[in-house]
Write an enzyme that holds these catalytic residues in place. Structure first.
Site, PDB file in Angstrom:
ATOM      1  CG  ASP A 230      -2.197  -0.685   1.080  1.00 41.12           C
ATOM      2  OD1 ASP A 230      -2.689  -1.262  -0.083  1.00 41.12           O
ATOM      3  OD2 ASP A 230      -2.863  -0.937   2.119  1.00 41.12           O
ATOM      4  CG  HIS A 253      -4.546   4.390   2.614  1.00 41.03           C
ATOM      5  ND1 HIS A 253      -3.591   3.980   1.582  1.00 41.03           N
ATOM      6  CD2 HIS A 253      -5.304   3.134   2.703  1.00 41.03           C
ATOM      7  CE1 HIS A 253      -3.757   2.624   1.091  1.00 41.03           C
ATOM      8  NE2 HIS A 253      -5.002   2.182   1.828  1.00 41.03           N
TER       9      HIS A 253
END
Length: 282
Positions: A230, A253
């Site tokens: 990610d 994130h």
């Protein structure tokens, strides 16, 4: 270093979106040198750049001129790992398909269709150390001639504390690692309108002392491998393949994108953007 790259031909992927629960289709189109990575939806081009991030809760979403695309991190990670620098990603729907929850299907199809171009890659090279922090989480970036990413997680279940380091050339060590969640998070995820397409076919679901997926873990440290995957996707929002050494402790994130914005600001990233001066998120 390396040459810019595109794909030899159009590549298509389709399936459910993990958060919308809606069917979507993705078509990757070849592009000429200097185009960069951009998304295309309903007549609007959305550059794969940090300036266009509109949401970072459980996924990284981009938006521009009224159009929004959810969960771009997996396809961006694969493109980053393969140093694909010039493609348009057409999205029919509202979200990138989750497929099996990993980057494997994207990786295998794109890897077999790489086309080298005639221009050298203009890498984003970390010039000096930088740290971003938020509520006990942190990410540190340092100069390096290669891309190296370490993620350390501290989980409230049988996983405990885990750590994994990716170095260039070992892409297959992370592209098979699936997105994951914990059983105690599911109610909240559903309550905020996310995870509508999640299932044991596309998500690794973990409990305090068990794995719900009948096939179990692909690796004993699959979750931290996926977190590395990610982060590499979010780093591609700098607009070029990255050279640097990164260490993330419990990052996600939001912190990934915060780091990207700080790096861009600190190094005065002023590469040309394919849009008019004012960038407005949704």
């Amino acid at each position: 270093m390396g040459l810019e790259k595109t794909v030899k031909e159009k590549l298509s992927f389709e399936g459910v979106g993990i958060h919308t629960g809606e069917y979507s289709k993705l078509i990757i189109h070849p592009e000429k040198e200097g185009t960069g990575i951009r998304f295309f939806k309903n007549g609007v081009y959305i550059p794969a750049r940090h300036e266009f991030v509109v949401h970072t809760n459980h996924s990284t979403d981009l938006g521009f001129k009224g159009q929004r695309i959810k969960t771009v991190e997996h396809i961006l990670s694969v493109l980053h790992l393969l140093e694909i620098t010039n493609v348009t990603i057409e999205v029919i729907g509202n979200e990138i398909p989750i497929l099996d929850g990993s980057g494997w299907e994207f990786y295998e199809a794109i890897r077999k269709n790489i086309l080298n171009q005639n221009r050298e890659i203009d890498y984003f090279v970390v010039e000096e150390p930088i740290i971003v922090e938020d509520e006990g989480r942190l990410i540190k970036a340092e100069p390096s001639d290669t891309l190296e990413v370490t993620y350390e997680g501290e989980f409230k279940n049988f996983l405990g504390r885990q750590k994994f380091t990716f170095v260039e050339g070992n892409e297959e060590e992370i592209v098979l690692a699936r997105t994951f969640c914990f059983d105690w998070e599911i109610e909240h995820i559903k309550k905020v309108g996310l995870g509508k397409g999640g299932s044991l076919k596309n998500t690794l679901v973990l409990g305090k002392d068990k794995v719900y997926n009948p096939e179990g873990l692909r690796y004993e440290n699959e979750p931290v491998r996926h977190k590395v995957f990610d982060l590499i996707g979010d780093l591609y929002l700098l607009g070029s393949p990255v050279k640097g050494k990164f260490y993330s402790f419990r990052g996600g994130h939001s912190l990934n994108v915060k780091l990207v914005k700080e790096l861009a600001k600190k190094q005065k990233l002023t590469r040309d953007l394919p849009h008019l001066p004012s960038v407005q998120a949704l």
